[in-house]
Motif scaffolding. Structure first.
Motif, PDB file in Angstrom:
ATOM      1  N   ARG A  80      -3.877   8.079 -12.245  1.00 10.59           N
ATOM      2  CA  ARG A  80      -5.337   8.115 -12.285  1.00 10.59           C
ATOM      3  C   ARG A  80      -5.903   7.025 -11.376  1.00 10.59           C
ATOM      4  NH1 ARG A  80      -4.129  12.274 -14.072  1.00 10.59           N
ATOM      5  NH2 ARG A  80      -4.563  13.157 -16.122  1.00 10.59           N
ATOM      6  N   TYR A  81      -7.006   7.352 -10.705  1.00 10.92           N
ATOM      7  CA  TYR A  81      -7.632   6.417  -9.773  1.00 10.92           C
ATOM      8  C   TYR A  81      -9.142   6.516  -9.926  1.00 10.92           C
ATOM      9  CZ  TYR A  81      -9.603   4.825  -5.316  1.00 10.92           C
ATOM     10  OH  TYR A  81     -10.375   4.212  -4.357  1.00 10.92           O
ATOM     11  N   LEU A  82      -9.794   5.364 -10.123  1.00 15.75           N
ATOM     12  CA  LEU A  82     -11.254   5.302 -10.192  1.00 15.75           C
ATOM     13  C   LEU A  82     -11.785   5.068  -8.784  1.00 15.75           C
ATOM     14  CD1 LEU A  82     -11.778   3.137 -13.412  1.00 15.75           C
ATOM     15  CD2 LEU A  82     -12.178   5.589 -13.154  1.00 15.75           C
ATOM     16  N   SER A  83     -12.470   6.069  -8.245  1.00 12.90           N
ATOM     17  CA  SER A  83     -12.936   5.999  -6.868  1.00 12.90           C
ATOM     18  C   SER A  83     -13.949   4.876  -6.686  1.00 12.90           C
ATOM     19  CB  SER A  83     -13.561   7.339  -6.459  1.00 12.90           C
ATOM     20  OG  SER A  83     -14.159   7.236  -5.182  1.00 12.90           O
ATOM     21  N   MET A 119       0.829  -1.205   0.000  1.00 10.00           N
ATOM     22  CA  MET A 119       0.000   0.000   0.000  1.00 10.00           C
ATOM     23  C   MET A 119       0.865   1.256   0.000  1.00 10.00           C
ATOM     24  SD  MET A 119      -1.124  -0.506   3.879  1.00 10.00           S
ATOM     25  CE  MET A 119      -0.359  -2.120   3.930  1.00 10.00           C
ATOM     26  N   PHE A 120       0.251   2.341  -0.477  1.00  8.03           N
ATOM     27  CA  PHE A 120       0.927   3.626  -0.570  1.00  8.03           C
ATOM     28  C   PHE A 120      -0.036   4.733  -0.164  1.00  8.03           C
ATOM     29  CE2 PHE A 120       2.668   0.833  -3.842  1.00  8.03           C
ATOM     30  CZ  PHE A 120       4.030   0.869  -3.557  1.00  8.03           C
ATOM     31  N   GLU A 121       0.480   5.697   0.581  1.00 11.62           N
ATOM     32  CA  GLU A 121      -0.344   6.847   0.934  1.00 11.62           C
ATOM     33  C   GLU A 121      -0.414   7.805  -0.242  1.00 11.62           C
ATOM     34  OE1 GLU A 121      -1.057  10.135   4.471  1.00 11.62           O
ATOM     35  OE2 GLU A 121       0.881   9.113   4.324  1.00 11.62           O
ATOM     36  N   SER A 122      -1.588   8.324  -0.493  1.00  8.55           N
ATOM     37  CA  SER A 122      -1.830   9.200  -1.638  1.00  8.55           C
ATOM     38  C   SER A 122      -2.697  10.370  -1.211  1.00  8.55           C
ATOM     39  CB  SER A 122      -2.533   8.439  -2.772  1.00  8.55           C
ATOM     40  OG  SER A 122      -1.875   7.234  -3.069  1.00  8.55           O
ATOM     41  N   VAL A 123      -2.696  11.385  -2.039  1.00  9.39           N
ATOM     42  CA  VAL A 123      -3.565  12.534  -1.831  1.00  9.39           C
ATOM     43  C   VAL A 123      -4.315  12.806  -3.129  1.00  9.39           C
ATOM     44  CG1 VAL A 123      -1.745  14.200  -2.462  1.00  9.39           C
ATOM     45  CG2 VAL A 123      -3.690  14.944  -1.069  1.00  9.39           C
ATOM     46  N   VAL A 124      -5.587  13.138  -3.005  1.00  5.27           N
ATOM     47  CA  VAL A 124      -6.408  13.438  -4.172  1.00  5.27           C
ATOM     48  C   VAL A 124      -6.053  14.838  -4.671  1.00  5.27           C
ATOM     49  CG1 VAL A 124      -8.747  13.769  -5.039  1.00  5.27           C
ATOM     50  CG2 VAL A 124      -8.280  11.962  -3.371  1.00  5.27           C
ATOM     51  N   LEU A 125      -5.646  14.916  -5.936  1.00  5.50           N
ATOM     52  CA  LEU A 125      -5.282  16.205  -6.526  1.00  5.50           C
ATOM     53  C   LEU A 125      -6.483  16.918  -7.115  1.00  5.50           C
ATOM     54  CD1 LEU A 125      -2.005  15.101  -8.361  1.00  5.50           C
ATOM     55  CD2 LEU A 125      -2.198  16.270  -6.149  1.00  5.50           C
ATOM     56  N   GLY A 126      -7.348  16.174  -7.765  1.00 14.56           N
ATOM     57  CA  GLY A 126      -8.523  16.787  -8.387  1.00 14.56           C
ATOM     58  C   GLY A 126      -9.261  15.770  -9.234  1.00 14.56           C
ATOM     59  N   CYS A 127     -10.448  16.172  -9.691  1.00  7.97           N
ATOM     60  CA  CYS A 127     -11.294  15.287 -10.485  1.00  7.97           C
ATOM     61  C   CYS A 127     -10.944  15.402 -11.965  1.00  7.97           C
ATOM     62  CB  CYS A 127     -12.764  15.627 -10.264  1.00  7.97           C
ATOM     63  SG  CYS A 127     -13.891  14.503 -11.093  1.00  7.97           S
ATOM     64  N   VAL A 128     -10.811  14.255 -12.617  1.00  7.40           N
ATOM     65  CA  VAL A 128     -10.508  14.204 -14.042  1.00  7.40           C
ATOM     66  C   VAL A 128     -11.776  13.950 -14.848  1.00  7.40           C
ATOM     67  CG1 VAL A 128      -9.204  13.007 -15.845  1.00  7.40           C
ATOM     68  CG2 VAL A 128      -8.172  13.387 -13.591  1.00  7.40           C
ATOM     69  N   ASN A 129     -12.638  13.050 -14.348  1.00  3.60           N
ATOM     70  CA  ASN A 129     -13.880  12.705 -15.038  1.00  3.60           C
ATOM     71  C   ASN A 129     -14.957  12.486 -13.981  1.00  3.60           C
ATOM     72  OD1 ASN A 129     -16.021  11.230 -16.339  1.00  3.60           O
ATOM     73  ND2 ASN A 129     -14.606  10.717 -17.993  1.00  3.60           N
ATOM     74  N   GLN A 130     -15.877  13.435 -13.879  1.00  6.78           N
ATOM     75  CA  GLN A 130     -16.902  13.366 -12.835  1.00  6.78           C
ATOM     76  C   GLN A 130     -17.835  12.183 -13.016  1.00  6.78           C
ATOM     77  OE1 GLN A 130     -18.917  17.144 -12.791  1.00  6.78           O
ATOM     78  NE2 GLN A 130     -17.218  18.195 -11.757  1.00  6.78           N
ATOM     79  N   GLU A 131     -18.202  11.872 -14.259  1.00  6.67           N
ATOM     80  CA  GLU A 131     -19.141  10.784 -14.512  1.00  6.67           C
ATOM     81  C   GLU A 131     -18.573   9.435 -14.092  1.00  6.67           C
ATOM     82  OE1 GLU A 131     -20.275  10.916 -18.570  1.00  6.67           O
ATOM     83  OE2 GLU A 131     -21.358  12.821 -18.397  1.00  6.67           O
ATOM     84  N   ARG A 132     -17.276   9.233 -14.291  1.00  4.39           N
ATOM     85  CA  ARG A 132     -16.645   7.950 -13.947  1.00  4.39           C
ATOM     86  C   ARG A 132     -16.013   7.966 -12.551  1.00  4.39           C
ATOM     87  NH1 ARG A 132     -12.217   6.468 -17.811  1.00  4.39           N
ATOM     88  NH2 ARG A 132     -12.481   4.423 -16.815  1.00  4.39           N
ATOM     89  N   PHE A 133     -16.086   9.093 -11.863  1.00  4.41           N
ATOM     90  CA  PHE A 133     -15.425   9.269 -10.569  1.00  4.41           C
ATOM     91  C   PHE A 133     -13.926   8.961 -10.698  1.00  4.41           C
ATOM     92  CE2 PHE A 133     -19.818   8.157  -9.270  1.00  4.41           C
ATOM     93  CZ  PHE A 133     -20.135   9.359  -8.644  1.00  4.41           C
TER      94      PHE A 133
END
Length: 858
Positions: free
Chosen positions: A808-811, A780-794
């Motif tokens: 890129r990360y799909l929430s 595992m790795f600690e991460s921080v959310v930078l911003g939304c790339v695609n709102q529809e796909r989260f």
């Protein structure tokens, strides 16, 4: 001008040049760093280029499916290809269906024999050692696989395949040696029969096709998108790919270029089918690795790009000749200033061999209102590469084939042979070295005193070859402010310069916490026969007012990022001095007198104008995007540092290149010209040549006005004008060898995706090995959310601290807020396909947790 139009178009891609930071801003990170990012990689396919022929349509008949490689042309060491096939002996093979089948089966037999060697893996590399081998086939294959493997061993192995001795009778062998063509066997074991010379040529073409097919592994996108990735390899006048193949007597760099542009994989597919292997790029890659021609870590992005992998014989000979050359035009004209009395420092990484800049400080006192006032002139000495690779030289032609140096995790592919880049050109200590030197004084506010700028070819002697760590240590312990006071003086000047640029709106002030970047290296261990992969996380401008790396403003550990490199005063010195050089030469240029040419006392004066490629960046338009601008302010005000840096990218405009000076917003400068890395960048070297030609013409015109004879060794190419007409008052000198700043851009286009892809491969390999070594179920790795790339796909952009990775990360839990911390585990990783996916981890951990440190501030 067409050249400027090309540069303007290229800037859309290259605004993230080696001076661009990981945040995507047109700022000067240390000029030695190379930084790759997703936006640059995506922009690669959008740059306009020449009109290209359409891809070949699918062919119906079996014979037409088996077209061979593109037309070849005679080997040449010229800077650009002559007309295709000019002077070369071209043979149109026009193979029949039976000949194609026989050639493919012959090659498949050679490959299979390699696979079925005595160790069950690969055959003996040198059949000729036992006196066997098909010498005719080997001579035909020799040199045909240059730049089709990343290693010289791989190239030799492919050539050696054709040394294997087929099972033929003596009379058939005599026929081959005598140039006759024996009948083709159609027996099931046709590979064992004696192939004729024409079929050997077809087999070589089939192997080249297989290699090109293997290079396509991991390539994504539509056929048109893939076509765009190689459009830089197209040249006007190139012949179309022939459906049935042609053959020329010699194989050269242009032949390889056209082969990689056309990407004809049809014969390669037939070879895979014959060997009962999957007809795919992955199948071709696997076969080539199994044969030993490629390693499992083969840099296929490098191979398919067309960037030269190794230097050719004529390039090595050109480097050797240049090393022995004593010709120095600038000394001949009395232009080379002797600055060997300066105490010159070079500051580089410990492993750097091609040292291309040195620094010194000149101090004196002048009478002022309050008595004696100290004055300083800061000197930036840049290696005079033009002295060794002058216009029109073979060595310059070698550099033009590359356009830039490539910095890959496994190696550095230099623009020049190492014998030159780390030898005569490099500013090594305790030796007399040629440089192009610029001296400049600063005003109290850190701005440039334009009238003080001096530019001259010079001769220097480096006193100290220092590393960044050594300079930081000298400053910390006080030596940099005492016996080595010039270092302290340069730090004070650099600090003033940074403050001056920040006050003018540079990105260092607007984005005080840039997102760090993981820099991966892979060093080959000869004993283990494997690469050791390491990772270091660096910031793009980790010095001065920027506090991403190390302590930010405040006194608590809450501002510390334990994964990142510490703040560096030495980096600040080098960064600001290189930026200073870029602005100063622009201001100097604007003060120079441009001479159109005149007839003075019956003597023609050489026209003397100087054009430089200014890099310009318009200011962001915050007013029309008021809502977004407020969001940017909120992110910084709420201490969401990395999200703020990520969000800020959308506001900054791309850099354009123009002959007209103009402001560079990202740097906070009135003007900027890139010229401090001539060993590594062709455009920087071209600036050197332009400036030196201007200074030479200025000196020559002065000599002509005084009636002085010109040195007989002086040539028209040295000045850029035909000097044979100087004594003809009615005829103005014609331009000779004009400098085109857009030349070499094709390879620069290719260079950035190579670096991006190669770094991704080794970073993902680093992650894969970390998983393999771990005893935990979850890595595992600690991460921080930078911003939304695609709102529809989260879909969100995240920054992974320990890897220095934006991804890129799909929430899995729906909407996420900027700045939210996540513990992510690796769901899948495939280095070869450049695939990496994360999902939520079930627990937390990491470096700062293990060491009981506060979480990184982001």
């Amino acid at each position: 001008m067409k050249a400027w139009d090309a540069l303007a178009a290229a800037a859309a891609l290259l605004w993230s040049s080696p001076l661009r930071g990981a945040d995507g801003f047109a700022t000067h990170a240390t000029h030695r760093a190379f930084v790759r990012n997703d936006s640059t990689h995506r922009a690669f396919g959008r740059v306009d280029g020449p009109s290209l022929p359409p891809p070949l349509p699918p062919l119906a008949s079996r014979a037409r499916r088996l077209g061979a490689v593109a037309e070849l042309q005679l080997q040449s060491k010229s800077k650009s290809a002559a007309a295709a096939g000019e002077g070369a002996a071209i043979e149109h093979l026009d193979p029949t269906e039976e000949e194609i089948d026989a050639a493919v089966e012959y090659l498949a037999g050679l490959l299979q024999r390699r696979l079925d060697g005595p160790n069950g893996d690969a055959a003996n590399d040198d059949d000729s050692a036992n006196g066997g081998g098909d010498k005719v086939a080997y001579e035909l294959a020799k040199g045909r696989f240059h730049d089709l493997t990343a290693t010289l061993d791989g190239e030799r192995l492919l050539e050696g395949l054709f040394l294997q001795q087929p099972d033929i009778d003596a009379s058939a062998a005599e026929n081959i040696v005598g140039g006759m063509e024996p009948a083709i066997s159609t027996a099931p074991n046709a590979a064992a029969a004696a192939p004729d010379v024409r079929l050997i040529k077809l087999a070589i073409a089939a192997l080249q096709s297989l290699l090109v097919y293997g290079m396509q592994i991991g390539v994504k996108g539509t056929s048109e998108m893939q076509h765009r990735l190689v459009r830089h390899l197209f040249r006007p006048g190139d012949p179309p790919m022939d459906a049935i193949g042609t053959w020329t007597d010699q194989w050269d760099a242009d032949s390889v270029r056209r082969l990689k542009f056309h990407r004809d994989v049809r014969l390669g597919k037939l070879v895979l089918a014959k060997m009962v292997r999957k007809r795919s790029a992955a199948g071709a890659f696997g076969l080539l690795v199994a044969s030993g021609a490629w390693t499992r870590h083969e840099d296929v992005a490098l191979l398919r790009s067309g960037f030269p992998v190794r230097f050719l014989g004529w390039e090595a000979r050109a480097a050797d000749a240049a090393t022995r050359s004593e010709r120095d035009v600038d000394a001949l004209l009395g232009l080379r200033a002797d600055l060997r009395h300066h105490k010159v420092y070079t500051i580089d990484g410990a492993a750097t061999l091609d040292v291309d800049d040195g620094l010194s400080v000149e101090a004196w006192e002048e009478d002022g209102d309050g008595g004696k006032e100290p004055r300083h002139r800061y000197w930036i000495h840049i290696a005079d590469v033009d002295r060794w690779a002058p216009r029109g030289s073979d060595l310059l032609a070698a550099a033009e084939r590359r356009g830039t140096s490539l910095y890959l995790p496994t190696a550095t592919l230099g623009m020049f042979p190492e014998s030159m880049s780390a030898g005569a050109m490099s500013l090594a200590p305790w030796e007399d070295k040629c440089a192009l030197s610029l001296g400049v004084e600063l005003n109290a506010d850190g701005s440039i005193d334009a009238a003080s700028v001096v530019v001259a070819p010079s001769r220097i002697r480096v006193d100290y070859r220092l590393t960044y760590d050594q300079v930081d240590e000298m400053l910390d312990e006080g030596a940099g402010h005492a016996e080595e006071w010039p270092i302290g003086a340069m730090l004070a000047a650099a600090t003033r310069r940074r403050a001056h640029r920040v006050a003018r709106g540079s990105t260092e002030g607007r984005v005080p916490f840039p997102i760090p970047k993981g820099m991966v290296t892979a060093a080959y261990d000869e004993d283990r026969g494997e690469y050791d992969v390491s990772l270091k996380i660096e910031t793009t401008h980790n010095s001065g007012a920027n506090a991403t790396a190390g302590m930010a403003e405040g006194t608590g550990d809450e501002a510390h990022d334990p994964y990142c490199s510490p703040v560096s005063s030495s980096q600040l010195i080098v960064t600001e001095m290189m930026i200073l050089a870029g602005e100063a030469i622009g201001k100097w240029h604007q003060l120079q007198e441009m001479q159109e040419g005149a007839n003075l006392d019956g003597c023609i004066q050489i026209p003397n104008a100087l054009e430089l490629p200014y890099r310009r960046q318009p200011a962001p338009d915050f007013k029309s995007r008021e809502t977004e601008a407020r969001q940017l302010e909120v992110l910084l005000a709420t201490n969401r540092r990395y999200p703020h840096a990520w969000y800020a990218r959308r506001f900054f405009n791309k850099v354009a290149v123009s002959e007209q000076p103009g402001p560079h917003f990202g740097m906070g400068l009135d003007c900027y010209v890139q010229w401090t890395s001539p060993i590594r960048r062709l455009t920087d070297l071209q600036v050197h040549a332009s400036v030196k030609r201007y200074l030479r013409r200025k000196r020559v015109n002065a000599m002509l006005r005084k009636g002085m004879p010109l040195p007989p060794e002086l040539t028209s190419v040295d000045l850029g004008y035909d000097i044979s007409t100087i004594q003809q008052p009615t005829k103005s000198p014609a331009i000779v060898d004009p400098i085109d700043y857009s030349s070499g851009l094709g390879q620069i286009f290719a260079g950035r995706p190579i670096q991006f892809s190669s770094s991704n491969y080794w970073l993902f390999e680093y992650i894969r090995r970390k998983i393999d070594r771990s005893s935990d179920e979850e890595v595992m790795f600690e991460s921080v959310v930078l911003g939304c790339v695609n709102q529809e796909r989260f879909q969100y952009a995240v920054y992974v601290f320990e890897l220095g990775l934006e991804h890129r990360y799909l929430s899995e839990t729906g909407k996420l807020e900027e700045g939210k911390r996540l513990w992510l585990k690796v769901s899948s990783v495939n280095p070869r396909m450049e695939l990496l996916t994360f999902s939520l981890a079930s627990k937390s951990g990491g470096l700062h947790a293990q060491q009981k440190l506060p979480a990184p501030a982001a």
